[in-house]
Design a protein around this motif. Structure first.
Motif, PDB file in Angstrom:
ATOM      1  N   LEU A  22     -29.246 -23.419  41.799  1.00 53.25           N
ATOM      2  CA  LEU A  22     -28.387 -24.239  42.695  1.00 53.25           C
ATOM      3  C   LEU A  22     -27.300 -24.561  42.084  1.00 53.25           C
ATOM      4  N   ARG A  23     -26.090 -23.974  42.823  1.00 54.57           N
ATOM      5  CA  ARG A  23     -24.680 -24.477  42.539  1.00 54.57           C
ATOM      6  C   ARG A  23     -24.251 -25.424  43.567  1.00 54.57           C
ATOM      7  N   VAL A  24     -23.594 -26.539  43.280  1.00 54.16           N
ATOM      8  CA  VAL A  24     -22.983 -27.481  44.258  1.00 54.16           C
ATOM      9  C   VAL A  24     -21.554 -27.601  43.898  1.00 54.16           C
ATOM     10  N   PRO A  25     -20.739 -27.473  44.927  1.00 54.01           N
ATOM     11  CA  PRO A  25     -19.343 -27.659  44.574  1.00 54.01           C
ATOM     12  C   PRO A  25     -19.187 -29.047  43.956  1.00 54.01           C
ATOM     13  N   PRO A  26     -17.830 -29.121  43.218  1.00 52.40           N
ATOM     14  CA  PRO A  26     -17.549 -30.371  42.602  1.00 52.40           C
ATOM     15  C   PRO A  26     -17.607 -31.566  43.604  1.00 52.40           C
ATOM     16  N   GLU A  27     -16.905 -31.500  44.829  1.00 51.43           N
ATOM     17  CA  GLU A  27     -16.866 -32.384  45.926  1.00 51.43           C
ATOM     18  C   GLU A  27     -17.570 -31.848  47.180  1.00 51.43           C
ATOM     19  N   PRO A  28     -18.848 -32.022  47.105  1.00 51.85           N
ATOM     20  CA  PRO A  28     -19.562 -31.444  48.287  1.00 51.85           C
ATOM     21  C   PRO A  28     -19.111 -31.724  49.692  1.00 51.85           C
ATOM     22  N   GLY A  29     -18.600 -33.169  49.673  1.00 49.52           N
ATOM     23  CA  GLY A  29     -18.435 -33.742  51.070  1.00 49.52           C
ATOM     24  C   GLY A  29     -17.123 -33.185  51.699  1.00 49.52           C
ATOM     25  N   GLU A  30     -16.245 -32.570  50.823  1.00 46.83           N
ATOM     26  CA  GLU A  30     -15.054 -32.123  51.224  1.00 46.83           C
ATOM     27  C   GLU A  30     -14.907 -30.704  52.074  1.00 46.83           C
ATOM     28  N   THR A  31     -16.223 -30.070  51.911  1.00 49.94           N
ATOM     29  CA  THR A  31     -16.089 -28.667  52.742  1.00 49.94           C
ATOM     30  C   THR A  31     -17.102 -28.689  54.000  1.00 49.94           C
ATOM     31  N   ASP A  32     -16.560 -27.596  54.953  1.00 47.56           N
ATOM     32  CA  ASP A  32     -17.427 -27.698  55.805  1.00 47.56           C
ATOM     33  C   ASP A  32     -18.362 -26.345  55.953  1.00 47.56           C
ATOM     34  N   ASP A  33     -18.205 -25.450  54.636  1.00 48.66           N
ATOM     35  CA  ASP A  33     -18.940 -24.432  54.688  1.00 48.66           C
ATOM     36  C   ASP A  33     -20.277 -24.717  54.601  1.00 48.66           C
ATOM     37  N   PRO A  34     -21.198 -24.107  55.350  1.00 55.19           N
ATOM     38  CA  PRO A  34     -22.677 -23.901  55.384  1.00 55.19           C
ATOM     39  C   PRO A  34     -23.017 -23.503  53.898  1.00 55.19           C
ATOM     40  N   PRO A  35     -24.372 -24.247  53.566  1.00 57.32           N
ATOM     41  CA  PRO A  35     -24.980 -23.684  52.111  1.00 57.32           C
ATOM     42  C   PRO A  35     -25.334 -22.364  52.432  1.00 57.32           C
ATOM     43  N   LEU A  36     -25.383 -21.621  51.477  1.00 60.06           N
ATOM     44  CA  LEU A  36     -25.446 -19.889  51.291  1.00 60.06           C
ATOM     45  C   LEU A  36     -26.885 -19.804  50.496  1.00 60.06           C
ATOM     46  N   VAL A  37     -27.622 -19.020  50.990  1.00 58.55           N
ATOM     47  CA  VAL A  37     -28.966 -18.823  50.388  1.00 58.55           C
ATOM     48  C   VAL A  37     -29.240 -17.202  50.042  1.00 58.55           C
ATOM     49  N   GLY A  38     -29.439 -16.820  48.955  1.00 55.42           N
ATOM     50  CA  GLY A  38     -29.658 -15.577  48.466  1.00 55.42           C
ATOM     51  C   GLY A  38     -31.042 -15.410  47.690  1.00 55.42           C
ATOM     52  N   PHE A  39     -31.531 -14.074  47.882  1.00 48.61           N
ATOM     53  CA  PHE A  39     -32.955 -13.941  47.190  1.00 48.61           C
ATOM     54  C   PHE A  39     -32.809 -12.643  46.306  1.00 48.61           C
ATOM     55  N   VAL A  40     -33.499 -12.869  45.246  1.00 51.64           N
ATOM     56  CA  VAL A  40     -33.590 -11.859  44.328  1.00 51.64           C
ATOM     57  C   VAL A  40     -35.219 -11.558  44.110  1.00 51.64           C
ATOM     58  N   VAL A  41     -35.472 -10.265  44.623  1.00 52.17           N
ATOM     59  CA  VAL A  41     -36.778  -9.798  44.207  1.00 52.17           C
ATOM     60  C   VAL A  41     -37.055  -8.515  43.599  1.00 52.17           C
ATOM     61  N   PRO A  71     -26.800 -29.416  50.010  1.00 55.00           N
ATOM     62  CA  PRO A  71     -25.495 -29.907  50.435  1.00 55.00           C
ATOM     63  C   PRO A  71     -24.618 -28.763  51.103  1.00 55.00           C
ATOM     64  N   ARG A  72     -23.671 -29.389  51.821  1.00 56.95           N
ATOM     65  CA  ARG A  72     -22.757 -28.183  52.318  1.00 56.95           C
ATOM     66  C   ARG A  72     -21.727 -27.770  51.393  1.00 56.95           C
ATOM     67  N   GLY A  73     -21.619 -26.469  51.562  1.00 58.45           N
ATOM     68  CA  GLY A  73     -20.861 -25.406  50.669  1.00 58.45           C
ATOM     69  C   GLY A  73     -21.728 -25.159  49.200  1.00 58.45           C
ATOM     70  N   SER A  74     -22.995 -25.508  49.091  1.00 63.75           N
ATOM     71  CA  SER A  74     -23.847 -25.127  47.985  1.00 63.75           C
ATOM     72  C   SER A  74     -24.313 -23.819  48.014  1.00 63.75           C
ATOM     73  N   LEU A  75     -24.546 -23.041  46.929  1.00 58.57           N
ATOM     74  CA  LEU A  75     -25.176 -21.999  46.729  1.00 58.57           C
ATOM     75  C   LEU A  75     -26.329 -21.843  45.975  1.00 58.57           C
ATOM     76  N   LEU A  76     -27.458 -21.238  46.829  1.00 53.99           N
ATOM     77  CA  LEU A  76     -28.762 -21.377  46.266  1.00 53.99           C
ATOM     78  C   LEU A  76     -29.207 -19.736  46.017  1.00 53.99           C
ATOM     79  N   VAL A  77     -29.670 -19.563  44.938  1.00 55.11           N
ATOM     80  CA  VAL A  77     -30.474 -18.174  44.777  1.00 55.11           C
ATOM     81  C   VAL A  77     -31.995 -18.643  44.058  1.00 55.11           C
ATOM     82  N   VAL A  78     -32.928 -17.808  45.108  1.00 53.69           N
ATOM     83  CA  VAL A  78     -34.277 -17.935  44.898  1.00 53.69           C
ATOM     84  C   VAL A  78     -34.635 -16.408  44.477  1.00 53.69           C
ATOM     85  N   ARG A  79     -35.395 -16.717  43.054  1.00 53.19           N
ATOM     86  CA  ARG A  79     -35.841 -15.236  42.441  1.00 53.19           C
ATOM     87  C   ARG A  79     -37.238 -15.423  42.552  1.00 53.19           C
TER      88      ARG A  79
END
Length: 128
Positions: free
Chosen positions: A33-52, A81-89
């Motif tokens: 999980l990578r959270v942006p430094p200021e999560p409250g300032e972005t309106d981007d949705p969280p992004l989720v990716g998968f590695v199999v 959080p808004r703007g975060s990046l999550l990779v599930v392996r």
């Protein structure tokens, strides 16, 4: 299914989450999980990716594992959080794991990652 706007597609996003984000491992999966430094300032949705990888199984098995993980993440997307990046392996035991076990291990991994980013003053359970 996971909303289209919440699916990670670019290699740079995967690399950013894995290299710069926090990591929580379980027997069937590893979450980054990578959270942006200021999560409250972005309106981007969280992004989720998968590695199999192929270590999990053949193409049919890998696609089944990805579908199951996408379905589980759809229900947990609002925790990120808004703007975060999550990779599930997925690890090889994910191929034979029941959905309940995958869900439980995904919850544990997400709880660990989200708890780590909280400061001790803002924790609700009073622990440090």
């Amino acid at each position: 299914m996971l909303p289209s706007g919440s699916r990670m597609r670019r290699g740079e996003e995967f690399a950013d989450a894995v290299r710069k984000g926090g990591r929580a491992g379980r027997p069937t999966l590893v979450a980054h999980l990578r959270v942006p430094p200021e999560p409250g300032e972005t309106d981007d949705p969280p992004l989720v990716g998968f590695v199999v990888s192929r270590a999990v199984g053949g193409a049919v098995v890998r696609n089944r594992v990805k579908r199951r993980l996408r379905h589980l993440m759809r229900e947990r997307l609002d925790r990120l959080p808004r703007g975060s990046l999550l990779v599930v392996r997925a690890n090889p035991p994910a191929a034979s794991a029941r959905s309940e076990r995958l869900a439980a291990e995904l919850d544990v991994a997400l709880d660990r990652l989200l708890r780590r980013r909280e400061s001790p003053e803002t924790r609700m359970d009073g622990r440090r």
